[in-house]
Design a protein around this motif. Structure first.
Motif: not given
Ligand SMILES: NC(=O)c1ccc[n+]([C@@H]2O[C@H](COP(=O)([O-])OP(=O)(O)OC[C@H]3O[C@@H](n4cnc5c(N)ncnc54)[C@H](OP(=O)(O)O)[C@@H]3O)[C@@H](O)[C@H]2O)c1
Length: 256
Positions: A196-204, A247-252
């Motif tokens: 999932n290379p583009d998942g969770f784009r807000r990265r530290r 539901a929120i975690a799945r969306f993110i």
């Protein structure tokens, strides 16, 4: 407590967070053992750390999901005076549970849970005998709630968090500290390997997580969550109904 001499062992040191931990420990004056499967990057990092910091560095090339290879690392840990163990090697799978590759799931549970547990078990008696030492178990903010489509991974990190807390409580009187480090999404190869290379784009960044790790370790914290937003989300998750957090975690976690 700070750690500036003696041996530190870092698993998953060939890239990402592990590389960052190893570099910080070497910069602080520790001798470092680097463990992972990729010989080239490990030896390149070892050369760099020796040249830059004049520190002693050893490399162990091992597949830590494999029982025999894991045994060689355990044997090393049992004979070496380990001051700091960073159980960092780990990976995630993503996708629907029904479609997951069973062999890949077994590899993930073996690496993320069993290896971390057995390496800790190997290091602890020597630390107790010396009355000092630190174990950092790299968990995740995924430990704080179930994550549909990353369910197995999140469960491995919940295991890491719970085990680390119990170890922290048991070992504290002996002078040994244990900390669960919980990064949120961080800019490493992790997401590509998870499929999932583009998942969770807000990265530290790795530097931010490494700083959180060592600041919290110096305070003896049992848990360190990296980043203010990650801390709020992780700490409020237990107070929100499971159906809503999932539901929120799945969306993110969705693949864009
Ligand atoms: N990046 C994030 O968003 C994030 C968030 C929360 C938690 N984490 C956790 O942080 C830790 C480090 O991940 P990262 O983000 O730095 O990812 P990464 O860049 O992919 O690093 C993973 C490391 O683990 C090693 N590794 C993987 N499988 C291995 C095996 N079978 N045996 C030995 N070493 C193995 C890899 O080395 P080789 O391939 O050379 O073996 C690599 O050094 C993991 O435990 C991960 O779950 C990451």
């Amino acid at each position: 407590m700070t750690y500036t001499s003696g041996w530190a062992v870092v698993t998953g040191a060939s890239s990402g967070l592990g590389r960052g931990f190893a570099t910080k420990l070497a910069a602080d004056g520790m001798s470092v053992v680097l463990v992972a499967r990729s010989a080239g990057p490990l030896h390149d990092l070892a050369d760099e750390l020796r040249e830059t910091y004049g520190t002693e560095v050893e490399v162990i090339v091992a597949d830590l999901a494999d029982a025999d290879a894991r045994s060689t690392v355990i044997a090393d840990l049992e004979t070496r005076d380990v001051e700091v163990l960073i159980n960092n090697a780990g990976f995630a799978t993503s996708g629907d549970f029904a479609d997951e590759n069973p062999a890949r799931i077994a590899e993930m549970i073996s690496l993320n849970c069993l290896t971390l547990t057995l390496l800790s078990r190997a290091a602890v008696p020597g630390m107790i005998a010396r009355g000092r030492g630190a174990i950092v178990n790299v968990a995740s903010t995924a430990a704080f709630q179930p994550i549909p489509t990353m369910g197995t991974y999140a469960a491995t990190k919940a295991f890491v968090l719970r085990l680390s807390l119990a170890m922290w409580h048991e070992l504290r009187p002996s002078g040994v500290t244990v900390m669960a480090l919980c990064p949120g999404a961080t800019e490493t190869d992790f997401w590509r390997i998870a499929g999932n290379p583009d998942g969770f784009r807000r990265r530290r960044t790795v530097a931010q997580v490494v700083a959180t790790c060592f600041d919290s370790l110096a305070k003896g914290s049992p848990v360190a969550i990296d980043g203010a937003l990650n801390t709020v989300l992780a700490r409020t998750a237990p107070f929100v109904p499971d159906r809503l957090t999932m539901a929120i975690a799945r969306f993110i976690a969705r693949r864009p």
